[in-house]
Every structure is written in structure tokens, then in C-alpha cells.
Design an enzyme around this catalytic site. Structure first.
Site, short mmCIF file in Angstrom:
data_model
loop_
_atom_site.label_atom_id
_atom_site.label_comp_id
_atom_site.label_asym_id
_atom_site.label_seq_id
_atom_site.Cartn_x
_atom_site.Cartn_y
_atom_site.Cartn_z
N ASP A 85 0.79 -1.22 0.00
CA ASP A 85 0.00 0.00 0.00
C ASP A 85 0.83 1.28 0.00
O ASP A 85 0.64 2.15 -0.83
CB ASP A 85 -0.95 0.01 1.20
CG ASP A 85 -1.64 1.34 1.37
OD1 ASP A 85 -2.33 1.74 0.43
OD2 ASP A 85 -1.45 1.98 2.41
N ASP A 88 4.05 0.66 4.35
CA ASP A 88 3.82 -0.54 5.15
C ASP A 88 3.86 -1.77 4.24
O ASP A 88 4.21 -1.69 3.07
CB ASP A 88 2.49 -0.44 5.89
CG ASP A 88 1.34 -0.07 4.96
OD1 ASP A 88 1.28 -0.61 3.85
OD2 ASP A 88 0.50 0.77 5.34
N TYR A 237 -8.53 2.97 5.46
CA TYR A 237 -9.11 3.48 4.21
C TYR A 237 -10.63 3.32 4.24
O TYR A 237 -11.21 2.57 3.46
CB TYR A 237 -8.53 2.74 3.00
CG TYR A 237 -7.10 3.12 2.69
CD1 TYR A 237 -6.80 4.27 1.99
CD2 TYR A 237 -6.05 2.31 3.12
CE1 TYR A 237 -5.48 4.63 1.71
CE2 TYR A 237 -4.73 2.65 2.85
CZ TYR A 237 -4.46 3.81 2.14
OH TYR A 237 -3.15 4.15 1.87
N GLU A 477 5.31 9.94 3.97
CA GLU A 477 4.99 8.60 3.47
C GLU A 477 4.51 8.65 2.03
O GLU A 477 3.56 9.35 1.70
CB GLU A 477 3.93 7.93 4.34
CG GLU A 477 3.67 6.49 3.96
CD GLU A 477 2.81 5.74 4.96
OE1 GLU A 477 2.79 4.51 4.93
OE2 GLU A 477 2.16 6.41 5.79
#
Length: 494
Positions: A85, A88, A237, A477
Site C-alpha cells: 500500500d 507498510d 481506508y 509517506e
């Protein structure tokens, strides 16, 4: 030099002439305009770094190794492959499907430019890595696996994907546990990808459209948001609704098949989305509106009131991005379109893709947009997209920093990413355990040992500040959903 850029950026949003001047000045300020092709190439390296499963022999990102080779074994189904994703080791189907749709749209809309830069095959390879996984995840018409891995245990460890010891449960939706948003977005991804592959692999395109049709019917027949069935996804999400995904899927199915049934669905919808403020993994209304506007501009279908409504809404979003609307998108002092605090660049790149694609549609139709604050030509939209890419994301900004990892010399050295931040398994095969990863690597002030080439970090805050801190996942990120539309933008302006 920063003061000059700030003044130019403010000028950009008030005059089309200033747009052109800023684009010209950027060539001398950062000299980045000569390197669009380089950025395009590097953006596709990023997808290779995100690969899960058995890596192919032509893998170019050589610090990665095979990983998660037993995904799906708990459900007796092969769920290996696909993309991790973000920073991670999770496989979340909802944002992955949106990434796939946008990568496919980039491939379809900018095919000639991608071929000119000899990147079209690499785009299709990146796309197929996603769709091969999505096909596996849809083993039956009314069954779709939407997640692999437990988000909480995964985020509690800092481990290379090759070392993972955290649980890898498989989560699915089905007729008893629906998720129309997840099924709809995956249908859109399959349909868009079928358009991308049709000229090169007709059999594969046919397989994709078959999956897309089944998933669309599944979504229509079983409404509801997917986190009600896959609760673990809700903390990461969560979806705000499913109407947008169904419109988005219908629009892509119509583009792929030209079947009237899908156009009828769009014309009969009670909710066209209205004027949206973002286009992203949780809000696809703008995408559906733009695809419908394309049909209106082409004049190949009967133009009715509903079609004009879609077109009007799409153009309102564009006007707001161009600072000529009635609810303009915020612009930072340095000139960046700023939508939301968390990973803002994902919204900027998606909006820039809309500008790039719509510019193409306007040019083909010899049309323009009438905004509240004036008109916009095709060239204006292209220059707006260029301003976001060149004059900001790739380096001409108050920090003189490229927000693409590995592009230029001043770029984020500590992106929040497990695989990149831990020594490559190719250099040290000693397993890095859960807590050791945090102690030895996550909290280290040193740059990441592996360069996550082509990744786009979350980006600066609304004051153009960026600290390049691994612990600041809100800004540091990278996510695939940011890069997928960026591929199309880079191709459009390269």
C-alpha cells in the site's frame, strides 16, 4: 531566488500571461523542464519497489526480494502479487484499485507520449502487475478479496517485506458481506485496464472486461460500504460512500464497451456528485464527470440535461483549481495547490492529471471553459498542470527541493517506508525483527539505505514546510495513488 518564485507563483493564479511567464522562468530557475523524461522513467521504478510476491527476472529495483509468497493460503486462494500500500506491508484493495484505474487512464490518455519516451511497455508492465493480482482476488462473480494483512499488527512492526512475520489474513466481500464501493472501484480498474491492453493483448483485455462486468453487477445488486464487511480496513481506508464508484465504473465500462446500458446508468443516476473539492481514492465523482464531459465534447452521444450537468461539474472543479471558480482551491505561498493536510500531493497529482486530460479534450473539440472568473483554454490547463509539476513538485519551490525521491540532488532522504529504510536483504540476509526495526532503523537519523526512486512523498504542509523526517508519516509517506496519475501528467508535458 525564492522571493522571485514566490512572486511568480502569486502572479500565476491571477493571469494566464503570468502562467506562461512562470513556465518560462522555471526553465532557468531550476532547469527541471529538460528532465520530464527522467522523472517519468523514475516514477515507474517506484512501482517495482512496491511489488509483492515473486519478483520477475527483469526486476530493475534490485534491493527488493521475493515476499509474501503465502498470501491467500488461509483462504485456499492464491493472493500473491499486487502492490504494497504505502510505507507498510499491507495490501489494501480499495486504494490499490484506484491506483490501477489511474495508471490505466494515464496509459490510455497519454499512450503516444509514453511511446515517444519509450515508457509505454513499462507502464503496461506496472499495470499488469496490479491487474493480475485483481484477477486472482476475484475468483467468483460475487466474491472479491479486498485486503491481505492485518493493519494493526502490520503497523506495530517495522520490518522489511522479505522478513514479515506478522499475520497475513485474507479479507473478502461477498453477497452476504457486501462492499459496493470496493467492487465498483475494482470494476472501474478492470474496465480501464481493458482499454489500455486492447490494442496489444486482446485476450487479456477480454478477460479484464469480463471481470469488470461481473463486479459492476455485484456492486449494483449488493449496496453498502466495504468497511462494514472488512472492518479492519475502516481504520486505514474507510469509504464515505459507493455512488461515486458505481458512476466511475459505469463510465469506464461504457468507454471500454460502448454499450448503451452503461450510459443509461449514468444518465439515470440521481446523484452526479455536484461540485467536488477533491479527486482521490475515496472520491471518484470528478473522474466520472470528466469522462462524461469528454463524451459531450466529442458529440458522439445524445447530449441531454444530465450530460451537461456532468460536464458543468467537471469544469467547476477545473475552474476552482485554476483560481477562476466560485470555491477556489487553496494555493500555498509557494504556489502549490493545497487540498488537505494528510498527504496533500495525492490530491495535487490527481487534479493535475484532470487538467492534463481535459486540456487534450478541449483541444480536440476546439473548445474552452467559461468560469466564474473568466475563460480557460486548453493551453491554460496544460500550463497549470506544468506549473504544479515543474514549478513545485520537481524542485522550483521555497525549499528548492524535489518531492520525487531520487530526482535531482535535493530530495527526501528519509521517506516513511519500511523496505527502503532497512538495509536490503541482498546485502544482509539477517532477519530484522519487529521491534529491532523500530530501534535500529525507524528512529535512526541517517538517510534510508535504499533509494525509493520515483516515489512522491506526502509533501509539504500549507506553509510550504517539509522536514524530511521518517517519523512524520503525514508528510513523508509515499503512496502509489499519488504516483499513478503523475505518470500521466509527466507524459503529457514531457
Amino acid at each position: 531566488m525564492s522571493q522571485l518564485k514566490n512572486r511568480s507563483s502569486q502572479c500565476l493564479w491571477t493571469s494566464n500571461i503570468c502562467i506562461l511567464l512562470l513556465s518560462m522562468s522555471s526553465m532557468t530557475l531550476g532547469a527541471v523542464s529538460r528532465h520530464y523524461g527522467e522523472a517519468l522513467t523514475k516514477s515507474l521504478f517506484y512501482f517495482e519497489a512496491q511489488r509483492s510476491g515473486k519478483l520477475p527476472s527483469n526486476q530493475r529495483v534490485n534491493w527488493r526480494g521475493d515476499s509474501a509468497l503465502r498470501d491467500g493460503s488461509d483462504a485456499h486462494v492464491d493472493l500473491t502479487g499486487g502492490y504494497y500500500d504505502a510505507g507498510d506491508n499491507m495490501k489494501f484493495g480499495f486504494p490499490l484499485a484506484f491506483t490501477t484505474t489511474m495508471l490505466a487512464w494515464s496509459s490510455v490518455e497519454m499512450a503516444s507520449q509514453l511511446k515517444a519516451h519509450k515508457e509505454h511497455k513499462n507502464v503496461l508492465a506496472a499495470l499488469k502487475w496490479a491487474t493480475d493480482y485483481l484477477i486472482k482476488a476475484h475468483p467468483e462473480p460475487n466474491v472479491l478479496y479486498g485486503q491481505v494483512g492485518d493493519g494493526n499488527s502490520d503497523h506495530a512492526c517495522w520490518m522489511r517485506p522479505e522478513d514479515m512475520t506478522t499475520p497475513r489474513p485474507s479479507y473478502r466481500i461477498d453477497a452476504q458481506h457486501p462492499g459496493a464501493d470496493l467492487a465498483g472501484e475494482t470494476a472501474a480498474a478492470m474496465a480501464a485496464a481493458s482499454v489500455a491492453f486492447a490494442p496489444y493483448n486482446a485476450a487479456y483485455a477480454k478477460k479484464l472486461i469480463s471481470h469488470a462486468k461481473d463486479l459492476f453487477e455485484f456492486a449494483k445488486a449488493h449496496p453498502g460500504v466495504y468497511q462494514s464487511s472488512i472492518s479492519n480496513a475502516g481504520g486505514f481506508y474507510a469509504s464515505s460512500g459507493y455512488e461515486d464508484e458505481l458512476l466511475w465504473a459505469a463510465a469506464w465500462l461504457h468507454r471500454a464497451t460502448k454499450k448503451q446500458i452503461y450510459l443509461n446508468y449514468l444518465n439515470e443516476a440521481s446523484n452526479t456528485g455536484g461540485s467536488r473539492t477533491v479527486f482521490a481514492w475515496d472520491d471518484k465523482f470528478v473522474g466520472a464527470q470528466v469522462l462524461m464531459a469528454k463524451l459531450s465534447l466529442e458529440g458522439k452521444v445524445n447530449i441531454n440535461k444530465k450530460m451537461e450537468e456532468y460536464k458543468s461539474m467537471a469544469e467547476q472543479f477545473i475552474c476552482n483549481c485554476a483560481q477562476k471558480g466560485s470555491n477556489n482551491v487553496k494555493i500555498t505561498q509557494g504556489g502549490l495547490l493545497w487540498f488537505l493536510p494528510w498527504n496533500n500531493l495525492q490530491y495535487t497529482t490527481a487534479a493535475s492529471f484532470v487538467l492534463s486530460a481535459y486540456s487534450k479534450y478541449l483541444k480536440a473539440a476546439n473548445a474552452s471553459i467559461k468560469c466564474h472568473g473568466g475563460s480557460l483554454q486548453a493551453s491554460d490547463l496544460r500550463n497549470l498542470a506544468r506549473a504544479q509539476v515543474v514549478d513545485y513538485i520537481l524542485g522550483s519551490n521555497p525549499k528548492n527541493m524535489s518531492y520525487m525521491v531520487g530526482f535531482g540532488t535535493n530530495y527526501p532522504k528519509r521517506p516513511h517506508h519500511r523496505g527502503a529504510s532497512i538495509v536490503s536483504i541482498k546485502k544482509n540476509r539477517t532477519a530484522v525483527e519487529c521491534n529491532a526495526g523500530f530501534n535500529d532503523w525507524y528512529h535512526s537519523p541517517a538517510p534510508n539505505p535504499n533509494v525509493l526512486t520515483g516515489a512522491l512523498v506526502g509533501g509539504p504542509d500549507e506553509n510550504d514546510a517539509f522536514g524530511d523526517e521518517r517519523t512524520d508519516f503525514q508528510h513523508s509517506e509515499p503512496v502509489p495513488a499519488t504516483v499513478a496519475p503523475f505518470v500521466g501528467v509527466l507524459a503529457a508535458i514531457a
